[in-house]
Design an enzyme around this catalytic site. Structure first.
Site, PDB file in Angstrom:
ATOM      1  N   ASP A  12      41.688  -6.178  87.411  1.00 10.08           N
ATOM      2  CA  ASP A  12      41.258  -6.780  86.415  1.00 10.08           C
ATOM      3  C   ASP A  12      39.614  -7.205  86.100  1.00 10.08           C
ATOM      4  O   ASP A  12      39.488  -7.140  88.279  1.00 10.08           O
ATOM      5  CB  ASP A  12      42.238  -7.374  85.792  1.00 10.08           C
ATOM      6  CG  ASP A  12      41.536  -8.156  84.477  1.00 10.08           C
ATOM      7  OD1 ASP A  12      41.094  -7.185  84.312  1.00 10.08           O
ATOM      8  OD2 ASP A  12      41.513  -9.000  84.567  1.00 10.08           O
ATOM      9  N   TYR A  44      33.455  -9.223  82.424  1.00  8.36           N
ATOM     10  CA  TYR A  44      33.320  -7.878  82.575  1.00  8.36           C
ATOM     11  C   TYR A  44      32.352  -7.420  80.809  1.00  8.36           C
ATOM     12  O   TYR A  44      32.273  -6.675  80.371  1.00  8.36           O
ATOM     13  CB  TYR A  44      34.138  -6.560  82.830  1.00  8.36           C
ATOM     14  CG  TYR A  44      34.386  -6.092  84.146  1.00  8.36           C
ATOM     15  CD1 TYR A  44      34.195  -6.698  84.988  1.00  8.36           C
ATOM     16  CD2 TYR A  44      35.553  -5.193  84.195  1.00  8.36           C
ATOM     17  CE1 TYR A  44      34.496  -6.165  86.244  1.00  8.36           C
ATOM     18  CE2 TYR A  44      35.792  -4.787  85.335  1.00  8.36           C
ATOM     19  CZ  TYR A  44      34.967  -5.543  86.558  1.00  8.36           C
ATOM     20  OH  TYR A  44      35.610  -4.867  87.245  1.00  8.36           O
ATOM     21  N   CYS A  75      42.545  -3.835  81.597  1.00  7.73           N
ATOM     22  CA  CYS A  75      41.255  -4.700  81.394  1.00  7.73           C
ATOM     23  C   CYS A  75      41.603  -3.884  80.556  1.00  7.73           C
ATOM     24  O   CYS A  75      40.708  -2.606  80.626  1.00  7.73           O
ATOM     25  CB  CYS A  75      40.423  -4.715  82.675  1.00  7.73           C
ATOM     26  SG  CYS A  75      38.814  -5.625  82.031  1.00  7.73           S
ATOM     27  N   THR A  77      38.271  -4.590  78.515  1.00  8.46           N
ATOM     28  CA  THR A  77      36.793  -4.029  78.174  1.00  8.46           C
ATOM     29  C   THR A  77      36.702  -2.674  79.593  1.00  8.46           C
ATOM     30  O   THR A  77      35.972  -1.636  79.324  1.00  8.46           O
ATOM     31  CB  THR A  77      36.644  -5.076  79.292  1.00  8.46           C
ATOM     32  OG1 THR A  77      36.609  -6.252  77.680  1.00  8.46           O
ATOM     33  CG2 THR A  77      34.902  -5.210  79.092  1.00  8.46           C
ATOM     34  N   CYS A 185      42.660  -8.329  74.845  1.00  2.00           N
ATOM     35  CA  CYS A 185      42.513  -8.593  76.330  1.00  2.00           C
ATOM     36  C   CYS A 185      42.844  -9.523  77.155  1.00  2.00           C
ATOM     37  O   CYS A 185      44.226 -10.086  76.962  1.00  2.00           O
ATOM     38  CB  CYS A 185      40.996  -9.637  76.634  1.00  2.00           C
ATOM     39  SG  CYS A 185      40.703 -10.360  77.483  1.00  2.00           S
TER      40      CYS A 185
HETATM   41  N1  DGL Z   1      40.649  -8.438  81.388  1.00  2.00           N
HETATM   42  C1  DGL Z   1      39.619  -7.883  80.726  1.00  2.00           C
HETATM   43  C2  DGL Z   1      39.740  -7.688  79.414  1.00  2.00           C
HETATM   44  O1  DGL Z   1      40.660  -7.310  79.296  1.00  2.00           O
HETATM   45  C3  DGL Z   1      38.653  -9.380  80.858  1.00  2.00           C
HETATM   46  C4  DGL Z   1      36.991  -8.863  80.720  1.00  2.00           C
HETATM   47  C5  DGL Z   1      36.298  -9.795  81.355  1.00  2.00           C
HETATM   48  O2  DGL Z   1      36.008  -9.855  82.240  1.00  2.00           O
HETATM   49  O3  DGL Z   1      35.099 -10.192  79.637  1.00  2.00           O
HETATM   50  O4  DGL Z   1      38.883  -6.939  78.462  1.00  2.00           O
END
Ligand code: DGL
Length: 265
Positions: A12, A44, A75, A77, A185
């Site tokens: 992640d 991200y 993750c 994203t 998320c």
């Molecule tokens: N845990 C990531 C997700 O599920 C976080 C995204 C990020 O780093 O902005 O999207």
């Protein structure tokens, strides 16, 4: 050729994927798992697709050097931006995060669904296609959870600051009669105590992590690389930058001793 004794890699942008790691080790207690937090490059959510692809590639290379037999992109994203590319370019199976629109659409009684995720996730093909396929005829309220990832990374998941932001994002959903709220998320499950406090019994929260863990199990079984032996599964945790909350979060979800290794890439 992957061996059943090889580890599973989970990554992640930071600590969020630990909410998925927790579900994976619950249903796959024989598996060794290597977790990688790209803390140096977190978040991200505001990065371009190409940037997230490049960062994901770095981590996949790291896992391949460790002989991982399967990689979980824990993750949303990174899944949205990079999973098609990774599947096309690497000879290994990937499990990604599904935006849980389907269970929300099947369960809603008000026909109103709320989704909290990052901007990057909303822009991805997966979200578009899943919504088209499952949420036809439903009203979807999508909300970018700006600032929430940073709050979790800083270990402030129970702070007044977190509560204020969550109220700002969630109350308008409840006011629109949303009865299903999807956590899109992997950082957000760590905010569940506050989310539940705000929602009360007005809506159900859907976290796709258990379904992703189940998919990991099924894919290992299908490839015949499930570890059937319970001899010495190990867990390793890597972070390539400061991750102030990682130790505390891990202490809350793991019963054995653990070490967070500083990764150099
Ligand atoms: N845990 C990531 C997700 O599920 C976080 C995204 C990020 O780093 O902005 O999207």
């Amino acid at each position: 050729m992957a061996s059943s004794f090889d580890p599973v890699g989970v990554f992640d942008s930071g600590v969020g994927g630990l909410s998925v790691w927790k579900e994976i080790v619950k249903i796959l207690p024989n598996e060794s798992v290597i977790y990688y937090a790209d803390s140096k490059n977190c978040p991200y959510g505001s990065k371009t697709k190409d940037e997230v692809i490049a960062l994901s590639e770095n981590i996949v290379d790291f896992f391949l050097h460790q002989n991982c037999k399967l990689i979980v992109v824990a993750c949303n994203t990174a899944t949205a931006a990079a999973i098609d590319y990774l599947r096309d370019n690497y000879p290994i199976h990937f499990v990604g995060m599904e935006p849980a629109v389907k269970p929300a659409a099947l369960s809603t009684k008000t026909d109103n669904i709320g989704i909290l995720a990052t901007q990057g996730t909303f822009q991805g093909r997966l979200f578009r296609e899943t919504s088209r396929k499952w949420a036809d005829g439903k009203k979807m309220m999508i909300q970018a959870g700006e600032g929430l990832v940073e709050i979790v990374e800083q270990g402030k998941a129970e702070s007044p600051e977190a509560e204020a932001l969550l109220e700002k994002y969630i109350i308008p959903m409840l006011d629109k009669d949303v009865d299903q709220i999807v956590l899109g998320c992997t950082h957000y499950p760590f905010l569940l105590p506050l989310i539940k406090k705000i929602i009360g019994n007005r809506a159900t929260v859907i976290d796709p992590s258990p379904a992703v863990a189940k998919r990991t199990f099924d894919l290992l079984a299908l490839q015949k690389i499930l570890n059937e032996s319970n001899k010495n599964p190990y867990y390793k945790f890597y972070s390539n930058g400061p991750a102030p909350a990682m130790k505390k979060i891990l202490a809350g979800i793991i019963s054995s001793d653990f070490e967070i290794v500083q990764a150099d890439k």
